[in-house]
Design a protein around this motif. Structure first.
Motif, mmCIF file in Angstrom:
data_model
loop_
_atom_site.group_PDB
_atom_site.id
_atom_site.type_symbol
_atom_site.label_atom_id
_atom_site.label_comp_id
_atom_site.label_asym_id
_atom_site.label_seq_id
_atom_site.Cartn_x
_atom_site.Cartn_y
_atom_site.Cartn_z
ATOM 1 N N LEU A 95 -21.326 25.038 -13.005
ATOM 2 C CA LEU A 95 -20.327 24.486 -13.729
ATOM 3 C C LEU A 95 -21.253 24.827 -14.811
ATOM 4 C CD1 LEU A 95 -18.844 21.253 -12.406
ATOM 5 C CD2 LEU A 95 -17.520 23.615 -12.962
ATOM 6 N N THR A 96 -20.294 25.281 -15.942
ATOM 7 C CA THR A 96 -21.127 25.351 -17.565
ATOM 8 C C THR A 96 -21.205 23.547 -17.453
ATOM 9 O OG1 THR A 96 -19.233 25.931 -18.829
ATOM 10 C CG2 THR A 96 -20.568 27.148 -17.877
ATOM 11 N N ASP A 97 -21.914 23.190 -18.769
ATOM 12 C CA ASP A 97 -21.795 22.275 -19.599
ATOM 13 C C ASP A 97 -20.858 22.283 -19.560
ATOM 14 O OD1 ASP A 97 -24.865 21.868 -19.176
ATOM 15 O OD2 ASP A 97 -25.290 22.953 -20.756
ATOM 16 N N ASP A 98 -20.248 22.401 -20.337
ATOM 17 C CA ASP A 98 -18.751 22.837 -20.861
ATOM 18 C C ASP A 98 -17.377 22.333 -19.646
ATOM 19 O OD1 ASP A 98 -19.349 22.877 -23.430
ATOM 20 O OD2 ASP A 98 -18.802 25.557 -23.936
ATOM 21 N N GLU A 99 -17.514 23.363 -18.919
ATOM 22 C CA GLU A 99 -16.547 22.380 -17.944
ATOM 23 C C GLU A 99 -16.829 21.532 -17.298
ATOM 24 O OE1 GLU A 99 -15.631 26.927 -16.011
ATOM 25 O OE2 GLU A 99 -17.829 26.147 -15.275
ATOM 26 N N LEU A 100 -17.989 20.927 -17.588
ATOM 27 C CA LEU A 100 -18.810 19.728 -16.682
ATOM 28 C C LEU A 100 -17.840 18.743 -17.688
ATOM 29 C CD1 LEU A 100 -19.751 17.711 -14.090
ATOM 30 C CD2 LEU A 100 -22.002 18.211 -15.414
ATOM 31 N N ALA A 106 -11.762 14.109 -18.366
ATOM 32 C CA ALA A 106 -10.856 13.896 -17.591
ATOM 33 C C ALA A 106 -10.463 12.636 -16.387
ATOM 34 C CB ALA A 106 -10.671 15.241 -16.737
ATOM 35 N N ALA A 107 -11.821 12.943 -15.709
ATOM 36 C CA ALA A 107 -11.766 11.550 -15.245
ATOM 37 C C ALA A 107 -11.914 10.216 -15.708
ATOM 38 C CB ALA A 107 -13.155 11.919 -14.498
ATOM 39 N N ILE A 108 -12.731 10.605 -16.986
ATOM 40 C CA ILE A 108 -12.657 8.641 -17.555
ATOM 41 C C ILE A 108 -10.800 8.422 -17.606
ATOM 42 C CG2 ILE A 108 -13.642 7.911 -19.938
ATOM 43 C CD1 ILE A 108 -15.901 9.449 -19.131
ATOM 44 N N THR A 109 -9.966 9.416 -18.642
ATOM 45 C CA THR A 109 -9.149 9.637 -18.802
ATOM 46 C C THR A 109 -8.039 8.658 -17.456
ATOM 47 O OG1 THR A 109 -8.943 10.910 -20.221
ATOM 48 C CG2 THR A 109 -7.165 10.558 -19.929
ATOM 49 N N GLU A 110 -8.189 9.424 -16.509
ATOM 50 C CA GLU A 110 -7.065 8.965 -15.329
ATOM 51 C C GLU A 110 -7.620 8.453 -14.401
ATOM 52 O OE1 GLU A 110 -7.376 10.763 -10.535
ATOM 53 O OE2 GLU A 110 -7.491 12.152 -12.276
ATOM 54 N N THR A 111 -8.758 7.010 -14.823
ATOM 55 C CA THR A 111 -9.484 6.187 -13.890
ATOM 56 C C THR A 111 -9.136 5.234 -15.146
ATOM 57 O OG1 THR A 111 -11.547 6.456 -15.045
ATOM 58 C CG2 THR A 111 -10.448 7.375 -12.463
ATOM 59 N N ARG A 117 -20.061 0.989 -16.481
ATOM 60 C CA ARG A 117 -19.802 -0.848 -15.346
ATOM 61 C C ARG A 117 -18.854 -0.171 -14.351
ATOM 62 N NH1 ARG A 117 -20.070 -7.300 -16.541
ATOM 63 N NH2 ARG A 117 -22.014 -6.845 -17.374
ATOM 64 N N GLN A 118 -17.385 1.507 -14.797
ATOM 65 C CA GLN A 118 -16.939 1.400 -13.751
ATOM 66 C C GLN A 118 -17.579 3.209 -13.877
ATOM 67 O OE1 GLN A 118 -15.658 0.130 -16.950
ATOM 68 N NE2 GLN A 118 -14.666 -0.780 -16.280
ATOM 69 N N MET A 119 -18.443 3.511 -13.942
ATOM 70 C CA MET A 119 -19.460 4.488 -13.135
ATOM 71 C C MET A 119 -19.124 5.114 -12.131
ATOM 72 S SD MET A 119 -23.321 6.304 -13.872
ATOM 73 C CE MET A 119 -23.178 7.369 -13.518
ATOM 74 N N GLY A 120 -19.132 4.095 -11.007
ATOM 75 C CA GLY A 120 -18.925 4.297 -9.981
ATOM 76 C C GLY A 120 -17.502 5.316 -9.387
ATOM 77 N N GLN A 121 -16.542 4.205 -10.235
ATOM 78 C CA GLN A 121 -15.204 4.777 -10.196
ATOM 79 C C GLN A 121 -14.404 6.287 -10.376
ATOM 80 O OE1 GLN A 121 -13.151 2.066 -12.361
ATOM 81 N NE2 GLN A 121 -12.874 0.215 -10.620
ATOM 82 N N VAL A 122 -15.666 6.974 -11.743
ATOM 83 C CA VAL A 122 -15.919 7.690 -12.883
ATOM 84 C C VAL A 122 -16.091 8.751 -11.288
ATOM 85 C CG1 VAL A 122 -15.788 9.646 -14.198
ATOM 86 C CG2 VAL A 122 -14.881 7.111 -14.699
ATOM 87 N N MET A 123 -17.282 7.947 -11.199
ATOM 88 C CA MET A 123 -17.723 9.609 -10.598
ATOM 89 C C MET A 123 -16.992 9.822 -8.742
ATOM 90 S SD MET A 123 -20.900 10.995 -11.363
ATOM 91 C CE MET A 123 -21.948 11.052 -10.222
ATOM 92 N N LYS A 124 -16.404 8.527 -8.370
ATOM 93 C CA LYS A 124 -15.595 9.410 -6.585
ATOM 94 C C LYS A 124 -14.472 10.101 -6.950
ATOM 95 C CE LYS A 124 -15.791 4.656 -4.812
ATOM 96 N NZ LYS A 124 -14.876 2.945 -4.666
#
Length: 150
Positions: A95-100, A106-111, A117-124
């Motif tokens: 992945l490029t930096d922009d894609e990552l 998008a994951a932060i918005t979704e979760t 403190r919510q890092m684990g949720q985003v990583m999942k």
């Protein structure tokens, strides 16, 4: 299958007398065989599982090269980098930096995560999308950066 491609490329490398490629592909096939025979029963690995093995082996080569550089062993570090390059040919395009950045955003918005403190949720959410296309450390660094800034 990826495993078959590794075998045929090994044969080609042996005919071409490419010592680095031969040694690297033998090591990769050994790692795949070890993964297949680990546990209670023998099981054939899927292409995704083989990619996981190759990703781990690539990471080992990168870390070894850094360690050899730190110890002043440039010739060994170069060998590790050459092996890493051979293995990288079998991995998906990183992945490029922009894609990552876009995936993490998008994951932060979704979760609905609002802080570190919510890092684990985003990583999942991010990790399955990223797969083997980015190192876990790189992903977690980007998640931390974006969560700290929001």
């Amino acid at each position: 299958m990826l495993k078959d491609r590794l075998r045929s490329d090994l044969t080609t490398a042996m005919k071409a007398r490419d010592q680095v490629r031969v040694a690297t592909l033998r090591m990769a096939l050994t790692a795949v065989s070890n993964a297949e025979t680990s546990g209670d029963a023998h099981h054939d690995l899927s292409d995704d599982d083989v990619l996981g093995v190759l990703t781990r082996e690539t990471k080992k080569r990168r870390e070894s090269a850094e360690a050899f550089d730190g110890a002043g062993r440039a010739e060994l570090a170069e060998r590790e980098r050459a092996e890493e390059q051979v293995l990288a040919e079998y991995l998906p395009q990183p992945l490029t930096d922009d894609e990552l950045t876009a995936l993490v955003s998008a994951a932060i918005t979704e979760t609905g995560a609002e802080g570190p403190r919510q890092m684990g949720q985003v990583m999942k959410v991010v990790q399955p999308q990223v797969g083997s296309r980015a190192d876990g450390k790189r992903v977690s660094t980007e998640v931390k950066r974006q969560l700290s800034g929001s």
